[in-house]
Design a protein around this motif. Structure first.
Motif, PDB file in Angstrom:
ATOM      1  N   SER A  90      -3.886   8.312  -8.943  1.00  0.00           N
ATOM      2  CA  SER A  90      -2.739   9.184  -8.691  1.00  0.00           C
ATOM      3  C   SER A  90      -1.718   9.099  -9.817  1.00  0.00           C
ATOM      4  CB  SER A  90      -2.075   8.824  -7.375  1.00  0.00           C
ATOM      5  OG  SER A  90      -2.934   9.064  -6.307  1.00  0.00           O
TER       6      SER A  90
ATOM      7  N   CYS B 139      -2.416   9.053  -1.386  1.00  0.00           N
ATOM      8  CA  CYS B 139      -2.307   7.592  -1.509  1.00  0.00           C
ATOM      9  C   CYS B 139      -2.048   6.928  -0.158  1.00  0.00           C
ATOM     10  CB  CYS B 139      -1.189   7.220  -2.476  1.00  0.00           C
ATOM     11  SG  CYS B 139      -1.663   7.342  -4.184  1.00  0.00           S
TER      12      CYS B 139
ATOM     13  N   ASN C 111       0.819  -1.219   0.000  1.00  0.00           N
ATOM     14  CA  ASN C 111       0.000   0.000   0.000  1.00  0.00           C
ATOM     15  C   ASN C 111       0.853   1.270   0.000  1.00  0.00           C
ATOM     16  OD1 ASN C 111      -2.406  -1.359  -0.050  1.00  0.00           O
ATOM     17  ND2 ASN C 111      -2.632  -1.359   2.169  1.00  0.00           N
TER      18      ASN C 111
ATOM     19  N   THR D 166       3.186   3.108  -4.105  1.00  0.00           N
ATOM     20  CA  THR D 166       2.881   4.291  -4.909  1.00  0.00           C
ATOM     21  C   THR D 166       3.176   5.587  -4.158  1.00  0.00           C
ATOM     22  OG1 THR D 166       1.199   3.052  -6.113  1.00  0.00           O
ATOM     23  CG2 THR D 166       1.109   5.431  -6.284  1.00  0.00           C
TER      24      THR D 166
ATOM     25  N   PRO E 249      -5.348   4.126   0.137  1.00  0.00           N
ATOM     26  CA  PRO E 249      -4.439   3.265  -0.637  1.00  0.00           C
ATOM     27  C   PRO E 249      -4.978   2.832  -1.995  1.00  0.00           C
ATOM     28  CG  PRO E 249      -4.565   2.533   1.638  1.00  0.00           C
ATOM     29  CD  PRO E 249      -5.616   3.580   1.459  1.00  0.00           C
TER      30      PRO E 249
ATOM     31  N   TRP F  29      -4.187   4.630  -5.893  1.00  0.00           N
ATOM     32  CA  TRP F  29      -2.901   4.574  -6.573  1.00  0.00           C
ATOM     33  C   TRP F  29      -3.037   4.742  -8.078  1.00  0.00           C
ATOM     34  CZ3 TRP F  29      -1.920   0.965 -10.274  1.00  0.00           C
ATOM     35  CH2 TRP F  29      -2.772  -0.146 -10.314  1.00  0.00           C
TER      36      TRP F  29
END
Length: 190
Positions: free
Chosen positions: A174, A164, A125, A128, A168, A171
């Motif tokens: 993002s 992030c 997690n 990223t 989580p 990602w």
């Protein structure tokens, strides 16, 4: 004449993250994020052939995609710098570019090792966010002195890294936003 040579005898002129380079890097990041998302989604579907792959093969696939994105992005910067050096008729490799290249390699090495360490410890997690933070720092190290608009891309990487950490599952979005920001930066800053 000496002033003209001095203006073009630095890393900022030889290797610039603007124009077509930034567009290419944005496309590479976008394609990598899409491949990651597609493979992960396909892995969860029983009837998909990718569901038959072992987790080790998927890890190898992800590492190779990241390697090729890094390689293609680096080659885009190199060939653009080579063209620019040829156009201005000066050396591509001088003292400043050699030290900057070593810093660049060290930055890529630190990003790669950090991501691999997080993967090996099972903290997937945080892969990223760590990438976005370290990539933002790498951009900060190699920013042009006159380019204040790169601060937007740097702050976006850091902000999305924080996001992030909090969410989580964000990602993919993002990485897509960073890719679109790179493409936009390349179109706007020429």
């Amino acid at each position: 004449m000496a002033n003209k040579i001095h203006l073009h005898d630095n890393f900022e002129v030889n290797f610039q993250l603007k124009g077509f380079n930034s567009i290419l890097i944005g496309i590479y990041i976008f394609l990598a994020a899409y491949v990651y998302k597609y493979v992960l989604d396909s892995y969860l579907i029983d009837d998909n052939p990718l569901a038959l792959l072992s987790p080790q093969l998927i890890e190898i696939l992800f590492i190779s995609v990241a390697f090729f994105v890094t390689l293609l992005s680096s080659l885009a910067l190199f060939f653009s710098g080579k063209r620019k050096a040829k156009r201005f008729q000066f050396k591509l490799w001088n003292g400043k570019t050699k030290t900057a290249f070593l810093k660049y390699l060290l930055g890529i090495f630190i990003i790669s090792i950090s991501v691999l360490i997080l993967k090996n410890y099972g903290n997937i997690n945080f892969i990223t966010p760590a990438f976005l933070f370290l990539y933002g720092l790498l951009l900060l190290i190699f920013k042009n002195k006159g380019s204040k608009s790169l601060y937007i891309l740097i702050s976006l990487c850091l902000l999305l890294g924080v996001l992030c950490i909090l969410i989580p599952t964000y990602w993919y979005s993002s990485l897509t936003i960073v890719a679109i920001a790179h493409i936009t930066y390349g179109v706007v800053v020429k």
